[in-house]
Motif scaffolding. Sequence first.
Motif, PDB file in Angstrom:
ATOM      1  N   GLN A   1      -3.449   2.378  -9.687  1.00 15.81           N
ATOM      2  CA  GLN A   1      -4.518   2.093  -8.559  1.00 15.81           C
ATOM      3  C   GLN A   1      -4.371   3.485  -7.652  1.00 15.81           C
ATOM      4  OE1 GLN A   1      -3.591  -1.722  -7.081  1.00 15.81           O
ATOM      5  NE2 GLN A   1      -5.920  -2.367  -7.618  1.00 15.81           N
ATOM      6  N   ARG A   2      -3.141   3.579  -7.378  1.00 16.07           N
ATOM      7  CA  ARG A   2      -3.020   4.928  -6.378  1.00 16.07           C
ATOM      8  C   ARG A   2      -3.487   6.150  -7.026  1.00 16.07           C
ATOM      9  NH1 ARG A   2       0.444   9.179  -5.061  1.00 16.07           N
ATOM     10  NH2 ARG A   2       0.702   9.594  -3.069  1.00 16.07           N
TER      11      ARG A   2
ATOM     12  N   THR B   1      -3.883   3.851   1.278  1.00 16.61           N
ATOM     13  CA  THR B   1      -4.620   2.874   0.661  1.00 16.61           C
ATOM     14  C   THR B   1      -3.967   1.652   0.480  1.00 16.61           C
ATOM     15  OG1 THR B   1      -5.395   2.467  -2.041  1.00 16.61           O
ATOM     16  CG2 THR B   1      -3.438   4.064  -1.479  1.00 16.61           C
TER      17      THR B   1
ATOM     18  N   VAL C   1      -6.970   6.285  -6.808  1.00 18.50           N
ATOM     19  CA  VAL C   1      -7.711   6.680  -5.467  1.00 18.50           C
ATOM     20  C   VAL C   1      -7.675   8.043  -5.540  1.00 18.50           C
ATOM     21  CG1 VAL C   1      -7.211   6.211  -3.163  1.00 18.50           C
ATOM     22  CG2 VAL C   1      -7.305   4.234  -4.871  1.00 18.50           C
TER      23      VAL C   1
ATOM     24  N   GLY D   1       0.964  -1.289  -0.020  1.00 16.03           N
ATOM     25  CA  GLY D   1      -0.008   0.126   0.031  1.00 16.03           C
ATOM     26  C   GLY D   1       0.831   1.281  -0.079  1.00 16.03           C
TER      27      GLY D   1
ATOM     28  N   ASP E   1     -11.380   2.300  -1.449  1.00 22.39           N
ATOM     29  CA  ASP E   1      -9.996   2.070  -1.270  1.00 22.39           C
ATOM     30  C   ASP E   1      -9.155   3.037  -0.340  1.00 22.39           C
ATOM     31  OD1 ASP E   1     -10.183  -0.021  -2.743  1.00 22.39           O
ATOM     32  OD2 ASP E   1      -9.594   0.774  -4.570  1.00 22.39           O
TER      33      ASP E   1
ATOM     34  N   ALA F   1      -3.949  -0.264  -2.202  1.00 25.62           N
ATOM     35  CA  ALA F   1      -3.389  -0.430  -3.543  1.00 25.62           C
ATOM     36  C   ALA F   1      -2.124  -0.785  -3.669  1.00 25.62           C
ATOM     37  CB  ALA F   1      -3.976   0.781  -4.621  1.00 25.62           C
TER      38      ALA F   1
END
Length: 236
Positions: free
Chosen positions: A174-175, A167, A178, A109, A140, A169
């Motif tokens: 993905q980050r 997060t 988010v 993460g 998330d 992720a």
Amino acid sequence: MFAFALAYPYLPGAKTDAFKGLSVLVGIMVSIGASGIVGQATSGFILMYTRTFRAGEYVRIGDTEGTVDGVGVFTTRIRTGLGEELLLPNSLVLQHVTRNYSRAVPGTGYVVDTVVTIGYSTPWRQVHAMLMEAARMTLDIATAPAPYVRQTALSDFYVQYRLVAYTPAERPAQRADVLSRLHANIQDVFNSYGVQIMSPHYMTDPAEPQSVPKARWYVAPADLSEGPPQSDDPKR
């Protein structure tokens, strides 16, 4: 190179002044080029042995942000949230401050943080509560460790607030998603409470004082558990 050094005295014209001058020039050029290569290699070894970051960690180096794909002797490969691969010279990496977002969270993460600047006429408790509400709305964003808000600067015209969340992720894309959703939720929450996200600047003093009376300290969605103030006297 060793063979060339042995053969040098037997080269035609090796003893002439022109040839000697050319040899000195070539030697200087080789030395300058070698110093750059040696410097890059030294920087690479420093990064590898100090373990500043490892492959798979999410970092920010100067203005570059992304996941470390690998650390070589001469360059560091960074994969951005847009899928771009960047090659950074190791000497350049050592010249900039490196923020390692992965090591702030146990396990996998990343840290997700963002900054807003709001004028002094908006109660800070309300701003804190709105930022926390936006974080809770964002898919998330982890509940543990819990998000938090810090006031990082009191500028001439506004307060700077930093929201820090986490997060789980695993990929930089993905980050980035988010963070985009978090920004959208911050706008929605601030709009729903009628608070503008802007940094006011004044050429002259405003007609009204840019302060918050005590009666407005707990404007929604601020925490009302302590109850609204009963007086404008700050000593009570």
